[in-house]
Design a protein around this motif. Structure first.
Motif, short mmCIF file in Angstrom:
data_model
loop_
_atom_site.label_atom_id
_atom_site.label_comp_id
_atom_site.label_asym_id
_atom_site.label_seq_id
_atom_site.Cartn_x
_atom_site.Cartn_y
_atom_site.Cartn_z
N LEU A 156 108.38 40.46 47.22
CA LEU A 156 107.50 39.41 47.74
C LEU A 156 106.77 38.69 46.60
O LEU A 156 106.61 39.23 45.51
CB LEU A 156 106.47 40.01 48.71
CG LEU A 156 107.00 40.61 50.01
CD1 LEU A 156 105.86 41.24 50.82
CD2 LEU A 156 107.72 39.58 50.86
N PHE A 182 107.17 49.86 51.04
CA PHE A 182 108.04 49.83 52.22
C PHE A 182 109.18 50.86 52.11
O PHE A 182 110.03 50.93 52.99
CB PHE A 182 108.67 48.44 52.38
CG PHE A 182 107.70 47.32 52.66
CD1 PHE A 182 106.45 47.56 53.19
CD2 PHE A 182 108.07 46.00 52.42
CE1 PHE A 182 105.56 46.52 53.45
CE2 PHE A 182 107.20 44.95 52.68
CZ PHE A 182 105.94 45.21 53.20
N LEU A 196 93.18 54.98 55.79
CA LEU A 196 92.57 53.73 56.25
C LEU A 196 91.08 53.90 56.55
O LEU A 196 90.33 52.92 56.59
CB LEU A 196 93.29 53.20 57.49
CG LEU A 196 94.73 52.72 57.25
CD1 LEU A 196 95.38 52.28 58.55
CD2 LEU A 196 94.77 51.58 56.24
N TRP A 219 95.90 42.92 49.44
CA TRP A 219 95.77 43.12 50.90
C TRP A 219 95.51 41.79 51.60
O TRP A 219 96.15 41.47 52.59
CB TRP A 219 94.62 44.09 51.20
CG TRP A 219 94.91 45.53 50.98
CD1 TRP A 219 95.46 46.09 49.87
CD2 TRP A 219 94.66 46.62 51.89
NE1 TRP A 219 95.55 47.46 50.02
CE2 TRP A 219 95.06 47.80 51.24
CE3 TRP A 219 94.11 46.70 53.17
CZ2 TRP A 219 94.96 49.06 51.85
CZ3 TRP A 219 94.00 47.96 53.77
CH2 TRP A 219 94.42 49.11 53.12
N GLU A 220 94.54 41.03 51.06
CA GLU A 220 94.12 39.81 51.76
C GLU A 220 95.14 38.70 51.66
O GLU A 220 95.33 37.94 52.60
CB GLU A 220 92.78 39.30 51.21
CG GLU A 220 91.61 40.12 51.70
CD GLU A 220 90.26 39.53 51.33
OE1 GLU A 220 89.25 40.07 51.79
OE2 GLU A 220 90.22 38.55 50.54
N ARG A 221 95.79 38.58 50.54
CA ARG A 221 96.66 37.43 50.33
C ARG A 221 98.10 37.73 50.63
O ARG A 221 98.83 36.86 51.09
CB ARG A 221 96.51 36.91 48.89
CG ARG A 221 95.17 36.28 48.68
CD ARG A 221 94.87 35.32 49.83
NE ARG A 221 93.54 34.78 49.73
CZ ARG A 221 93.28 33.48 49.86
NH1 ARG A 221 94.26 32.63 50.11
NH2 ARG A 221 92.03 33.06 49.79
N MET A 222 98.56 38.94 50.35
CA MET A 222 99.96 39.25 50.60
C MET A 222 100.16 39.96 51.92
O MET A 222 101.28 40.12 52.38
CB MET A 222 100.52 40.08 49.44
CG MET A 222 100.43 39.31 48.12
SD MET A 222 101.26 40.18 46.79
CE MET A 222 102.94 40.18 47.41
N LYS A 223 99.05 40.41 52.54
CA LYS A 223 99.13 41.07 53.86
C LYS A 223 99.97 42.34 53.80
O LYS A 223 100.68 42.66 54.75
CB LYS A 223 99.69 40.13 54.93
CG LYS A 223 99.11 38.74 54.94
CD LYS A 223 97.64 38.74 55.23
CE LYS A 223 97.11 37.31 55.25
NZ LYS A 223 95.66 37.28 55.30
N ILE A 224 99.94 43.01 52.66
CA ILE A 224 100.63 44.29 52.57
C ILE A 224 99.64 45.36 52.14
O ILE A 224 98.65 45.08 51.46
CB ILE A 224 101.84 44.26 51.60
CG1 ILE A 224 101.42 43.92 50.17
CG2 ILE A 224 102.90 43.29 52.09
CD1 ILE A 224 102.55 44.04 49.16
N ILE A 225 99.92 46.58 52.56
CA ILE A 225 99.04 47.70 52.27
C ILE A 225 99.57 48.44 51.04
O ILE A 225 100.71 48.92 51.03
CB ILE A 225 98.94 48.62 53.50
CG1 ILE A 225 98.17 47.87 54.57
CG2 ILE A 225 98.30 49.96 53.14
CD1 ILE A 225 98.06 48.58 55.89
N GLY A 272 106.98 55.86 52.17
CA GLY A 272 105.87 55.01 51.74
C GLY A 272 105.68 54.90 50.24
O GLY A 272 104.65 54.42 49.79
N GLY A 319 102.18 52.83 49.42
CA GLY A 319 101.19 52.30 50.36
C GLY A 319 100.56 53.36 51.23
O GLY A 319 100.17 53.09 52.36
N ASN A 320 100.46 54.57 50.68
CA ASN A 320 99.89 55.67 51.48
C ASN A 320 98.39 55.78 51.23
O ASN A 320 97.94 56.38 50.27
CB ASN A 320 100.62 56.97 51.16
CG ASN A 320 102.08 56.90 51.58
OD1 ASN A 320 102.41 56.33 52.62
ND2 ASN A 320 102.97 57.44 50.77
#
Lengths: 312, 312
Positions: A24, A44, A307, A266-272, A48, A303-304
């Motif tokens: 991405l 992904f 939350l 997180w905010e711009r790519m929308k991935i964790i 994870g 991405g583990n």
């Protein structure tokens, strides 16, 4: 010296068991960095994190007899999950030594993949002692999360795929914990890149790799007070020589820079992504003058994240 | 009746201004759902939501004179960002009416894209009154976030792309707010699907679309006490007839089901989706007996979330 053909063979071997993860980009992040940045999304990956690559390769290299006796490893989380998941796919028992400080979400992952957890004190000594003891008691093969040659080769396949997709990258950034990912990535860049340099990102709070490259010998950390829980371990005898030869530099970042890069992703790519993965973008941004208008690959290692315990 | 060619023309027209978003899957979610689920990741779209598609299409359809007078809209956030970003790309002024209750992150997005914000009470009446007044005062063209024909067609291109990638989907799930996305998706499924049914997901706390399909006329909401801030608006005169004709059903979900589906997507898919987007997976899981072994597409509508205000 690990050969090019070994990386190619490894990639072919593990392909059926891993995802080819997507790459991405973000226009805004490109603008901030002043470079074209390509994020290889190993968050992904199955389990994870990129660790699935090395773990699967190492287990696939075992004999039937060895597989029958199981495998054992120690890990704060991602390698633990990867070994459990890889072992489960191949019908192998996985014994997992985890420090008590490991994030809950990572322990849950191991349990879901039917790994057997042994908790220990959060020190490298305790982790190694317990893993060795289990190996002796059960006959299980010890898989080192970052210093096993088959693991190092396996971890290199993420950068291989990234270079297949973007052959003309000027640089690849990896986080540096135990050194397996950066050593594998450095080999991949050496064999498959077109003058592609490899840089490590490391927290100031656990800058053993930076100091090791300065002193020429493997250094430890007196303390590891960093959010990047995957980067607290130190380099190993097999990966350090590769890193010394093929890595162009280690860039250190503050905890604030890690949080800020993590929030940006997180905010711009929308991935964790986990804090350990944000260290790479933080390193690029800290040193962006040196990468102006370059094409830079970043290995998003995992991405583990708990939350319920976010730093923002 | 909107024709197939209009969707094809729209997709060609907006292509240079939008991302072709990726489609992700999760083995674990497939297992939980008992179906093969394909997530169309419009959270990765420019502006963080599918709304960029319809907004861009509508602005591109304006005459030069109309563009010179600017555009105006009212939106709780995603359409506001989309219109601002689309207008900015085309050198058009964007006036944006936003309810005071809109998430801070969405207001920030509008400001970054140079939209001019006018705050108003969080009611549909106040939003429409203010938008109409600005249109009168400035000569700007009013773009309705969900009832404008060009917007509806534009929103349908997400489902078009999903069906290009997976032509044999049995069903597509969309969230239902103002009805633009589900109407566009229903047209796309009608023209490009192979007997592909379209279902809406809606919170019990704002179930106007469910009640509208029952009564046969557009119903409002007495209250909208839902986390899904994008789904508080009601259907419109242009999209309701399309929905009546082409949508197979609306499935309602509780707030707990929304939070739980959102957490599942975040933890397992490592992507950031807003509560409004999680409504669709929640709807599928609630009604999973009816989709057993089917291939189901889900439009992940957006990923604009205040990270400091997570429901978990």
């Amino acid at each position: 010296m690990i050969q090019k053909q070994e990386l190619l063979d490894c990639h072919r071997r593990i392909k059926p068991f891993i995802h080819r993860t997507t790459v991405l980009s973000s226009k805004l992040i490109n603008k901030i960095a002043g470079a074209e940045v390509f994020f290889k999304c190993e968050n992904f990956q199955r389990g994870g994190a990129y660790k699935m690559r090395g773990a699967t390769n190492a287990i696939l290299q075992l004999s039937d007899e060895q597989r029958g006796n199981g495998v054992v490893t120690h890990s704060s989380g991602n390698f633990a999950q990867a070994v459990s998941l890889g072992a489960k796919s191949l019908g192998v028992t996985a014994h997992i030594v985890m420090p008590t400080s490991a994030p809950e979400v990572k322990k849950t992952g191991v349990k879901e993949y039917e790994g057997i957890i042994y908790e220990c004190e959060p020190t490298l000594d305790a982790r190694e002692y317990n893993a060795n003891k289990i190996a002796q008691d059960t006959g299980a093969t010890l898989l080192h999360p970052s210093n096993d040659i088959d693991v190092i080769i396996g971890q290199g396949t993420a950068a291989m795929e990234l270079l297949e997709d973007y052959p003309d990258l000027n640089a690849i950034f990896c986080p540096v914990g135990g050194g397996g990912l950066i050593a594998g990535s450095a080999l991949a860049a050496h064999y498959f890149g077109n003058d592609c340099k490899v840089f490590g990102g490391e927290p100031f709070e656990a800058d053993d790799a930076y100091r090791s490259l300065q002193s020429g010998k493997i250094e430890g950390n007196e303390s590891t007070n960093t959010l990047a829980d995957g980067l607290k371990t130190t380099l190993g005898s097999n990966n350090f020589p590769i890193i010394k030869e093929h890595v162009s530099g280690i860039i250190r970042v503050t905890e604030e820079e890690i949080v800020s890069a993590m929030q940006l992703i997180w905010e711009r790519m929308k991935i964790i992504v986990e804090p350990s993965s944000a260290v790479t973008l933080a390193a690029l941004l800290t040193d962006k003058e040196n990468f102006k208008n370059q094409k830079v690959g970043i290995i998003i290692s995992g991405g583990n994240v708990d939350l319920s315990k976010l730093p923002f």
